[in-house]
Design a protein around this motif. Structure first.
Motif, PDB file in Angstrom:
ATOM      1  N   GLY A  13      -3.879  11.518  -3.294  1.00 23.85           N
ATOM      2  CA  GLY A  13      -3.792  11.453  -4.946  1.00 23.85           C
ATOM      3  C   GLY A  13      -2.354  10.781  -5.199  1.00 23.85           C
ATOM      4  N   VAL A  14      -2.354  10.575  -6.511  1.00 25.77           N
ATOM      5  CA  VAL A  14      -1.025  10.199  -7.221  1.00 25.77           C
ATOM      6  C   VAL A  14      -0.613  11.076  -8.472  1.00 25.77           C
ATOM      7  N   LEU A  15       0.599  11.217  -8.608  1.00 26.69           N
ATOM      8  CA  LEU A  15       1.186  12.023  -9.458  1.00 26.69           C
ATOM      9  C   LEU A  15       2.180  11.263 -10.211  1.00 26.69           C
ATOM     10  N   THR A  16       1.890  11.312 -11.847  1.00 22.29           N
ATOM     11  CA  THR A  16       2.935  10.491 -12.491  1.00 22.29           C
ATOM     12  C   THR A  16       3.636  11.512 -13.541  1.00 22.29           C
ATOM     13  N   LEU A  17       4.321  11.169 -14.407  1.00 17.11           N
ATOM     14  CA  LEU A  17       5.231  12.139 -15.175  1.00 17.11           C
ATOM     15  C   LEU A  17       4.743  12.007 -16.726  1.00 17.11           C
ATOM     16  N   SER A  18       3.746  11.278 -16.766  1.00 20.84           N
ATOM     17  CA  SER A  18       3.302  11.127 -18.169  1.00 20.84           C
ATOM     18  C   SER A  18       1.736  10.488 -18.272  1.00 20.84           C
ATOM     19  N   GLN A  19       0.974  10.944 -19.322  1.00 25.04           N
ATOM     20  CA  GLN A  19      -0.313  10.695 -19.571  1.00 25.04           C
ATOM     21  C   GLN A  19      -0.343   9.106 -19.586  1.00 25.04           C
ATOM     22  N   LYS A  20       0.552   8.420 -20.205  1.00 21.96           N
ATOM     23  CA  LYS A  20       0.726   6.852 -20.281  1.00 21.96           C
ATOM     24  C   LYS A  20       0.659   6.320 -18.892  1.00 21.96           C
ATOM     25  N   ASP A  21       1.489   6.843 -17.983  1.00 17.22           N
ATOM     26  CA  ASP A  21       1.666   6.099 -16.758  1.00 17.22           C
ATOM     27  C   ASP A  21       0.329   6.585 -16.048  1.00 17.22           C
ATOM     28  N   ALA A  22      -0.218   7.922 -16.242  1.00 16.70           N
ATOM     29  CA  ALA A  22      -1.410   7.983 -15.358  1.00 16.70           C
ATOM     30  C   ALA A  22      -2.474   7.108 -15.774  1.00 16.70           C
ATOM     31  N   ASP A  23      -2.674   6.774 -16.971  1.00 15.33           N
ATOM     32  CA  ASP A  23      -3.725   5.506 -17.445  1.00 15.33           C
ATOM     33  C   ASP A  23      -3.257   4.423 -17.005  1.00 15.33           C
ATOM     34  N   LEU A  24      -2.191   4.028 -16.931  1.00 14.05           N
ATOM     35  CA  LEU A  24      -1.580   2.832 -16.430  1.00 14.05           C
ATOM     36  C   LEU A  24      -1.843   2.470 -14.876  1.00 14.05           C
ATOM     37  N   MET A  25      -1.877   3.728 -14.100  1.00 11.16           N
ATOM     38  CA  MET A  25      -2.055   3.881 -12.562  1.00 11.16           C
ATOM     39  C   MET A  25      -3.444   3.611 -12.545  1.00 11.16           C
ATOM     40  N   GLN A  26      -4.343   4.103 -13.189  1.00 11.22           N
ATOM     41  CA  GLN A  26      -5.836   4.262 -13.109  1.00 11.22           C
ATOM     42  C   GLN A  26      -6.141   2.786 -13.380  1.00 11.22           C
ATOM     43  N   THR A  27      -5.596   2.099 -14.351  1.00  8.00           N
ATOM     44  CA  THR A  27      -6.132   0.794 -14.620  1.00  8.00           C
ATOM     45  C   THR A  27      -5.747  -0.234 -13.521  1.00  8.00           C
TER      46      THR A  27
END
Length: 232
Positions: A13-27
């Motif tokens: 799994g991947v853990l980010t520090l914001s929803q924005k970065d999580a969305d970018l990671m998913q994309t």
């Protein structure tokens, strides 16, 4: 990016520090699992109202060997600060942080309204004395911890849109002003200084919100929940 793709592909799994970065990671990489959590940045500074008997102090915090911070500092001094001084000639702008470049140092030496502190062991004193905290960033990615610290300090915040990415929406009532052009940014500072009671009310609400969102307790609870999901 090739190394990132390989590492993320091998991760559970991947853990980010914001929803924005999580969305970018998913994309970008479509990992198996993406979670995000607010970082634990709560710090306690006993904030008192700025002294009405002292000139206003505008604070920008950053490590100035980082390109985005140096660019922001020069933009603030060259384009915003002259407009603020037209209305508040006694005001001071404080650039607090390590590694200011030669041009910044010379600006501080030549202009009595500009203070370049260099590295400080603690920023608490600068936060206490600040009238307004600014985040004039036009570059950079990810969550800007300096913006969260500004909110936690209990002072009105004037920021660009880049400065609040992953933290608050541009229309949030917790921010005193959001502006990307110099004139609007200067107006945000001027209005905060001209309406201290209103600015203090907004800052107090922002401090309370940030204290809950970025507390150690919330971080520990979120991390525990995320990790427990990997061990089911």
């Amino acid at each position: 990016m090739r190394d990132e793709r390989r590492l993320i592909g091998a991760a559970n799994g991947v853990l980010t520090l914001s929803q924005k970065d999580a969305d970018l990671m998913q994309t970008l990489y479509a990992p198996r699992v993406v979670n995000w959590v607010n970082p634990p940045l709560d710090f306690q500074i006993p904030i008192e109202p700025p002294s009405v008997n002292q000139p206003a102090r505008i604070l920008f915090v950053g490590a100035f060997d980082r390109t985005e911070n140096a660019h922001a500092a020069h933009w603030l001094l060259d384009n915003v600060w002259p407009l603020v001084r037209q209305v508040f000639p006694d005001a001071r702008v404080v650039l607090a942080g390590s590694s200011p470049d030669v041009r910044l140092q010379k600006r501080g030496e030549a202009d009595s309204s500009v203070e370049i502190t260099g590295y400080l062991d603690s920023l608490d004193g600068e936060y206490r004395r600040a009238s307004v905290i600014v985040v004039p960033l036009h570059q950079g990615a990810g969550v800007k911890f300096k913006t969260i610290h500004a909110l936690l300090a209990g002072r009105p915040v004037v920021s660009t849109r880049i400065g609040i990415e992953g933290i608050l929406d541009p229309d949030s009532p917790l921010l005193w002003a959001i502006a990307d052009d110099a004139e609007s940014f200067a107006h945000g500072i001027i209005s905060a200084l001209g309406r201290p009671d209103d600015a203090a009310r907004v800052a107090t609400e922002a401090k309370a919100w940030a204290g809950k969102m970025y507390s150690d307790r919330n971080f520990q609870a979120d991390i525990s929940k995320i990790y427990s999901g990997y061990h089911r």
